[in-house]
Design a protein around this motif. Structure first.
Motif, mmCIF file in Angstrom:
data_model
loop_
_atom_site.group_PDB
_atom_site.id
_atom_site.type_symbol
_atom_site.label_atom_id
_atom_site.label_comp_id
_atom_site.label_asym_id
_atom_site.label_seq_id
_atom_site.Cartn_x
_atom_site.Cartn_y
_atom_site.Cartn_z
ATOM 1 N N ILE A 1 0.850 -1.184 0.000
ATOM 2 C CA ILE A 1 0.000 0.000 0.000
ATOM 3 C C ILE A 1 0.889 1.238 0.000
ATOM 4 N N ASP A 2 0.526 2.215 -0.833
ATOM 5 C CA ASP A 2 1.334 3.426 -0.918
ATOM 6 C C ASP A 2 1.350 4.147 0.431
ATOM 7 N N LYS A 3 2.547 4.520 0.856
ATOM 8 C CA LYS A 3 2.719 5.218 2.135
ATOM 9 C C LYS A 3 3.209 6.630 1.875
ATOM 10 N N LYS A 4 2.825 7.520 2.767
ATOM 11 C CA LYS A 4 3.234 8.919 2.622
ATOM 12 C C LYS A 4 4.750 9.046 2.732
ATOM 13 N N GLY A 5 5.327 9.822 1.815
ATOM 14 C CA GLY A 5 6.769 10.036 1.826
ATOM 15 C C GLY A 5 7.575 8.926 1.203
ATOM 16 N N ASP A 6 6.917 7.879 0.735
ATOM 17 C CA ASP A 6 7.608 6.752 0.103
ATOM 18 C C ASP A 6 7.535 6.915 -1.413
ATOM 19 N N ASN A 7 8.718 6.960 -2.053
ATOM 20 C CA ASN A 7 8.770 7.171 -3.510
ATOM 21 C C ASN A 7 8.800 5.868 -4.303
ATOM 22 N N ARG A 8 8.571 4.768 -3.658
ATOM 23 C CA ARG A 8 8.584 3.495 -4.372
ATOM 24 C C ARG A 8 7.381 3.385 -5.294
ATOM 25 N N LYS A 9 7.608 2.700 -6.417
ATOM 26 C CA LYS A 9 6.553 2.489 -7.405
ATOM 27 C C LYS A 9 6.289 0.985 -7.526
ATOM 28 N N TYR B 1 -8.259 -20.241 -5.920
ATOM 29 C CA TYR B 1 -6.943 -19.699 -5.573
ATOM 30 C C TYR B 1 -6.958 -18.174 -5.689
ATOM 31 N N ARG B 2 -5.970 -17.575 -5.053
ATOM 32 C CA ARG B 2 -5.798 -16.135 -5.103
ATOM 33 C C ARG B 2 -4.308 -15.820 -5.169
ATOM 34 N N LEU B 3 -3.918 -15.025 -6.144
ATOM 35 C CA LEU B 3 -2.519 -14.632 -6.296
ATOM 36 C C LEU B 3 -2.462 -13.115 -6.447
ATOM 37 N N ILE B 4 -1.805 -12.458 -5.507
ATOM 38 C CA ILE B 4 -1.657 -11.005 -5.552
ATOM 39 C C ILE B 4 -0.168 -10.673 -5.538
ATOM 40 N N LYS B 5 0.262 -9.856 -6.490
ATOM 41 C CA LYS B 5 1.678 -9.514 -6.617
ATOM 42 C C LYS B 5 1.855 -7.995 -6.579
ATOM 43 N N ALA B 6 3.004 -7.571 -6.053
ATOM 44 C CA ALA B 6 3.379 -6.157 -6.062
ATOM 45 C C ALA B 6 4.855 -6.086 -6.468
ATOM 46 N N ASP B 7 5.102 -5.756 -7.729
ATOM 47 C CA ASP B 7 6.465 -5.693 -8.256
ATOM 48 C C ASP B 7 6.997 -4.268 -8.132
ATOM 49 N N ASP B 8 8.130 -4.122 -7.457
ATOM 50 C CA ASP B 8 8.749 -2.812 -7.268
ATOM 51 C C ASP B 8 9.537 -2.442 -8.530
ATOM 52 N N VAL B 9 9.096 -1.392 -9.237
ATOM 53 C CA VAL B 9 9.762 -0.958 -10.469
ATOM 54 C C VAL B 9 10.421 0.415 -10.295
ATOM 55 N N SER B 10 10.641 0.818 -9.045
ATOM 56 C CA SER B 10 11.230 2.141 -8.780
ATOM 57 C C SER B 10 12.602 2.270 -9.421
ATOM 58 N N GLN C 1 4.598 3.491 -15.730
ATOM 59 C CA GLN C 1 3.791 4.407 -14.921
ATOM 60 C C GLN C 1 2.307 4.086 -15.051
ATOM 61 N N ASP C 2 1.890 3.693 -16.253
ATOM 62 C CA ASP C 2 0.487 3.308 -16.456
ATOM 63 C C ASP C 2 0.145 2.065 -15.631
ATOM 64 N N GLN C 3 1.066 1.093 -15.584
ATOM 65 C CA GLN C 3 0.826 -0.115 -14.796
ATOM 66 C C GLN C 3 0.859 0.176 -13.299
ATOM 67 N N VAL C 4 1.636 1.191 -12.910
ATOM 68 C CA VAL C 4 1.655 1.594 -11.504
ATOM 69 C C VAL C 4 0.341 2.263 -11.124
ATOM 70 N N ASN C 5 -0.148 3.132 -11.992
ATOM 71 C CA ASN C 5 -1.372 3.884 -11.697
ATOM 72 C C ASN C 5 -2.615 2.992 -11.729
ATOM 73 N N LEU C 6 -2.626 2.037 -12.663
ATOM 74 C CA LEU C 6 -3.793 1.169 -12.818
ATOM 75 C C LEU C 6 -3.392 -0.288 -12.574
ATOM 76 N N SER C 7 -3.942 -0.859 -11.530
ATOM 77 C CA SER C 7 -3.674 -2.269 -11.229
ATOM 78 C C SER C 7 -4.519 -3.171 -12.127
ATOM 79 N N THR C 8 -4.032 -4.377 -12.351
ATOM 80 C CA THR C 8 -4.721 -5.331 -13.216
ATOM 81 C C THR C 8 -5.248 -6.499 -12.392
#
Length: 297
Positions: free
Chosen positions: A49-57, A148-157, A216-223
């Motif tokens: 989850i995006d946190k304040k002050g965190d520049n990770r994408k 099943y459920r698979l949730i991923k968060a790939d850091d592309v910063s 940036q588009d993939q960061v802004n919009l999750s699939t």
């Protein structure tokens, strides 16, 4: 005094009954609430989850497969929720698959057709990354059984920073090449080589720019990719029996009557045909008589 005692006893009995009823209903309600909570907790995720002050994408994706009571109804509910949270459906493939088909003869001209089929849908959703968990919790209300459920968060910063640095470096190199061509390029061969190098630099710079825009588009919009299905269903339909031709044969009495009619028509045609030949028969008869009377002697 007796009246007060009676009222007190009646009040205690009523309170006891209310308490016992409430106590009897609580386990069922708690079970339903617990079941709903378990399903929601099973598929929701607060990872990355995006946190304040965190520049990770983060590029966040979710992949789920689950059973529902009714695929079309769940599909409409999910699509409406997606629109509500500012997302959109990029792919949906709702289809039925027939597993078996049985035909039972119920009368001389009717068949009962029983069809066993399953309904499923594959859905791809794009939703703002801040609404991913919210939408997943709404989707959880449709689940009857979770496969099943698979949730991923790939850091592309780091990748985005690398692309940006590449863009800056290529842009500076591009400016130097343009300046060199304008000020120092004298020979045609030198200018051609420099311009070719400049074109390659522009293509590489464009590639880095496009890749960063895509990230940036993939960061802004999750699939979210969903595979939903429902229990196998049965459909029964009464249809006409068109395969058994014996059901459409005429009665023997009708066939005999038709045969008599056809015989009469044939006899009539023969008689008419003979009468159409009267001239030939007349000439033949006269010729035969003449032959017998005169020529034969």
């Amino acid at each position: 005094m007796k009246t007060i005692v009676k009222l007190s006893v009646a009040s205690l009995v009523i309170m006891a009954l209310l308490f016992s009823c409430k106590k009897g209903e609580t386990p069922a309600e708690d079970a339903a609430l617990e079941s709903s909570t378990k399903v929601t907790d099973a598929i929701s995720s607060s990872a990355a989850i995006d946190k304040k002050g965190d520049n990770r994408k983060f590029i966040r994706t979710a992949d789920l497969k689950f059973k529902v009571k009714n695929v079309p109804q769940s599909t409409y509910a999910i699509e409406n929720a997606t629109n509500k949270f500012g997302g959109y459906v990029t792919y949906t493939n709702l289809q039925s698959t027939i597993s078996d088909q049985i035909e039972t003869k119920i009368s001389q001209d009717s068949i009962l057709e029983t069809t066993k089929f399953s309904v499923e849908n594959s859905i791809t959703i794009r939703v703002p990354n801040t609404k991913l968990d919210t939408l997943i919790k709404v989707i959880a209300k449709q689940i009857a059984f979770l496969d099943y459920r698979l949730i991923k968060a790939d850091d592309v910063s780091i990748q985005m920073i690398k692309n940006q640095l590449t863009q800056n470096r290529k842009a500076n190199h591009q400016k130097r090449l343009e300046k060199a061509i304008d000020t120092k390029g004298k020979k045609l061969n030198d200018i051609t080589i420099a311009e070719s190098d400049l074109e390659n630099q522009k293509e590489q710079n464009d590639s880095s720019t496009i890749e960063n825009i895509s990230l940036q588009d993939q960061v802004n919009l999750s699939t979210i990719k969903l595979q939903i299905y429902q229990p196998e269903s049965l459909k029964q339909e009464k249809i006409a029996n068109t395969k058994d031709k014996s059901n459409y044969q005429n009665n023997i009495g009708i066939e005999i009557l038709d045969a008599l009619k056809n015989g009469w028509y044939m006899l009539k045609e023969i008689i008419i045909f003979i009468f159409n030949l009267w001239a030939i028969l007349l000439i033949g008869t006269i010729g035969f008589i003449v032959y017998k009377k005169y020529l034969h002697k």
